[in-house]
Motif scaffolding. Structure first.
Motif, mmCIF file in Angstrom:
data_model
loop_
_atom_site.group_PDB
_atom_site.id
_atom_site.type_symbol
_atom_site.label_atom_id
_atom_site.label_comp_id
_atom_site.label_asym_id
_atom_site.label_seq_id
_atom_site.Cartn_x
_atom_site.Cartn_y
_atom_site.Cartn_z
ATOM 1 N N VAL A 37 42.133 62.365 49.216
ATOM 2 C CA VAL A 37 43.214 60.979 49.864
ATOM 3 C C VAL A 37 43.442 60.175 48.433
ATOM 4 O O VAL A 37 45.073 60.283 47.966
ATOM 5 N N ALA A 38 43.201 60.126 47.596
ATOM 6 C CA ALA A 38 43.209 59.245 46.405
ATOM 7 C C ALA A 38 44.793 60.192 45.367
ATOM 8 O O ALA A 38 45.807 60.615 44.419
ATOM 9 N N GLU A 39 44.178 61.314 46.076
ATOM 10 C CA GLU A 39 44.848 62.655 44.942
ATOM 11 C C GLU A 39 46.930 62.741 45.666
ATOM 12 O O GLU A 39 47.092 63.106 45.588
ATOM 13 N N GLY A 40 46.336 62.417 46.854
ATOM 14 C CA GLY A 40 47.986 62.459 48.012
ATOM 15 C C GLY A 40 47.783 63.149 48.506
ATOM 16 O O GLY A 40 48.729 63.512 49.464
ATOM 17 N N LEU A 41 46.836 63.930 48.392
ATOM 18 C CA LEU A 41 46.334 64.976 49.971
ATOM 19 C C LEU A 41 46.697 64.087 51.638
ATOM 20 O O LEU A 41 46.336 62.786 52.103
ATOM 21 N N THR A 42 47.542 64.906 52.969
ATOM 22 C CA THR A 42 46.989 64.391 54.379
ATOM 23 C C THR A 42 45.629 64.986 54.687
ATOM 24 O O THR A 42 45.046 65.838 53.652
ATOM 25 N N ASN A 43 45.629 64.301 55.435
ATOM 26 C CA ASN A 43 44.421 64.743 56.707
ATOM 27 C C ASN A 43 44.819 66.227 56.674
ATOM 28 O O ASN A 43 43.477 66.760 56.626
ATOM 29 N N LYS A 65 37.384 52.944 55.397
ATOM 30 C CA LYS A 65 38.040 51.776 55.121
ATOM 31 C C LYS A 65 37.530 50.216 55.359
ATOM 32 O O LYS A 65 37.264 49.577 54.760
ATOM 33 N N ARG A 66 36.150 51.108 56.708
ATOM 34 C CA ARG A 66 35.466 49.992 57.600
ATOM 35 C C ARG A 66 34.074 49.489 56.306
ATOM 36 O O ARG A 66 34.524 48.923 55.796
ATOM 37 N N LYS A 67 33.946 50.429 55.300
ATOM 38 C CA LYS A 67 32.899 50.131 54.605
ATOM 39 C C LYS A 67 33.190 49.491 53.525
ATOM 40 O O LYS A 67 32.241 48.804 52.546
ATOM 41 N N LEU A 68 34.477 50.296 52.808
ATOM 42 C CA LEU A 68 35.407 49.290 51.855
ATOM 43 C C LEU A 68 36.079 48.370 52.221
ATOM 44 O O LEU A 68 36.592 47.431 51.256
ATOM 45 N N GLY A 69 35.607 47.852 53.453
ATOM 46 C CA GLY A 69 36.496 46.544 53.514
ATOM 47 C C GLY A 69 38.292 46.577 53.773
ATOM 48 O O GLY A 69 39.081 45.838 52.981
ATOM 49 N N LEU A 70 38.222 47.869 53.456
ATOM 50 C CA LEU A 70 40.196 48.281 53.172
ATOM 51 C C LEU A 70 40.576 48.734 54.365
ATOM 52 O O LEU A 70 40.231 48.670 55.561
ATOM 53 N N THR A 71 42.273 48.554 54.718
ATOM 54 C CA THR A 71 43.256 48.382 55.871
ATOM 55 C C THR A 71 44.206 49.605 55.999
ATOM 56 O O THR A 71 44.443 50.103 57.000
ATOM 57 N N SER A 72 44.426 50.534 54.781
ATOM 58 C CA SER A 72 45.188 51.736 54.909
ATOM 59 C C SER A 72 44.826 52.700 53.695
ATOM 60 O O SER A 72 43.771 51.684 52.636
ATOM 61 N N ARG A 73 45.707 53.501 53.861
ATOM 62 C CA ARG A 73 44.956 55.143 53.065
ATOM 63 C C ARG A 73 45.285 54.814 51.366
ATOM 64 O O ARG A 73 44.910 55.010 50.564
ATOM 65 N N TYR A 74 46.398 54.078 50.965
ATOM 66 C CA TYR A 74 47.029 53.227 50.256
ATOM 67 C C TYR A 74 45.754 52.564 49.048
ATOM 68 O O TYR A 74 46.059 52.303 48.220
ATOM 69 N N GLN A 75 44.968 51.848 49.872
ATOM 70 C CA GLN A 75 44.373 50.617 49.922
ATOM 71 C C GLN A 75 43.006 51.848 48.758
ATOM 72 O O GLN A 75 42.454 51.115 47.950
ATOM 73 N N ILE A 76 43.303 53.085 49.515
ATOM 74 C CA ILE A 76 41.707 53.651 49.325
ATOM 75 C C ILE A 76 42.941 54.088 47.840
ATOM 76 O O ILE A 76 41.339 54.465 47.058
ATOM 77 N N VAL A 77 43.432 54.469 47.908
ATOM 78 C CA VAL A 77 43.989 54.811 46.350
ATOM 79 C C VAL A 77 43.814 54.238 45.194
ATOM 80 O O VAL A 77 43.397 54.804 44.871
ATOM 81 N N VAL A 78 44.142 53.076 46.185
ATOM 82 C CA VAL A 78 44.037 52.092 44.466
ATOM 83 C C VAL A 78 42.280 51.679 43.972
ATOM 84 O O VAL A 78 42.372 51.823 43.776
ATOM 85 N N TRP A 79 41.601 51.621 45.060
ATOM 86 C CA TRP A 79 40.365 51.792 45.097
ATOM 87 C C TRP A 79 39.380 52.567 43.705
ATOM 88 O O TRP A 79 39.021 52.045 43.720
ATOM 89 N N VAL A 80 39.629 53.611 44.888
ATOM 90 C CA VAL A 80 39.971 54.905 44.114
ATOM 91 C C VAL A 80 39.901 54.933 42.854
ATOM 92 O O VAL A 80 39.288 55.233 41.227
ATOM 93 N N LEU A 81 41.255 54.478 41.944
ATOM 94 C CA LEU A 81 41.574 54.679 41.208
ATOM 95 C C LEU A 81 40.781 53.500 39.936
ATOM 96 O O LEU A 81 40.650 54.155 38.934
ATOM 97 N N ARG A 82 40.987 52.689 40.854
ATOM 98 C CA ARG A 82 40.133 51.605 39.815
ATOM 99 C C ARG A 82 38.731 51.495 39.169
ATOM 100 O O ARG A 82 38.448 50.972 38.764
ATOM 101 N N ASN A 83 37.519 52.499 40.674
ATOM 102 C CA ASN A 83 36.469 52.280 40.921
ATOM 103 C C ASN A 83 35.766 53.700 40.580
ATOM 104 O O ASN A 83 34.567 53.818 39.616
ATOM 105 N N GLY A 84 36.794 54.925 41.250
ATOM 106 C CA GLY A 84 36.249 55.860 41.415
ATOM 107 C C GLY A 84 35.178 56.084 42.131
ATOM 108 O O GLY A 84 34.964 55.364 42.477
ATOM 109 N N THR A 85 35.046 57.319 42.370
ATOM 110 C CA THR A 85 33.788 57.370 43.354
ATOM 111 C C THR A 85 32.476 57.923 42.772
ATOM 112 O O THR A 85 31.677 58.386 43.815
ATOM 113 N N GLY A 86 32.436 58.771 41.386
ATOM 114 C CA GLY A 86 31.478 58.937 40.835
ATOM 115 C C GLY A 86 30.933 60.953 41.496
ATOM 116 O O GLY A 86 30.416 61.541 41.148
#
Length: 94
Positions: A37-43, A65-86
């Motif tokens: 999702v952070a790479e910009g891929l669609t579902n 989104k639920r686990k990370l307390g986010l509300t949008s795909r954009y927030q997933i992108v930002v979260w991954v860029l800031r934190n990485g997923t390992g």
């Protein structure tokens, strides 16, 4: 061990870097989906990449989104860029 020795051992131990909030709560598959999702891929594109159905991707995105307390795909992108997923970098395997 003596009480003094225990205190010395604790004082010498280096603290591990903090784990970004939520990363330890994502399953391996959710982390993979979040990376894509952070790479910009669609579902649909994520589904093709991981050989799963688009509906399964939707479910994973909702869980992320639920686990990370986010509300949008954009927030997933930002979260991954800031934190990485390992997860290993997928770009090199394409």
């Amino acid at each position: 061990m003596s009480v003094t020795h225990d205190a010395e051992v604790r004082a010498d131990a280096r603290p591990s870097p903090p784990t970004p909030p939520g990363r330890d709560r994502l399953s391996r598959r959710e982390a993979e989906v979040a990376d894509l999702v952070a790479e910009g891929l669609t579902n649909r594109e994520v589904a093709a990449e991981l050989y799963i159905s688009p509906r399964t991707v939707e479910s994973h995105v909702e869980h992320i989104k639920r686990k990370l307390g986010l509300t949008s795909r954009y927030q997933i992108v930002v979260w991954v860029l800031r934190n990485g997923t390992g997860t290993p970098d997928r770009a090199s395997s394409r």
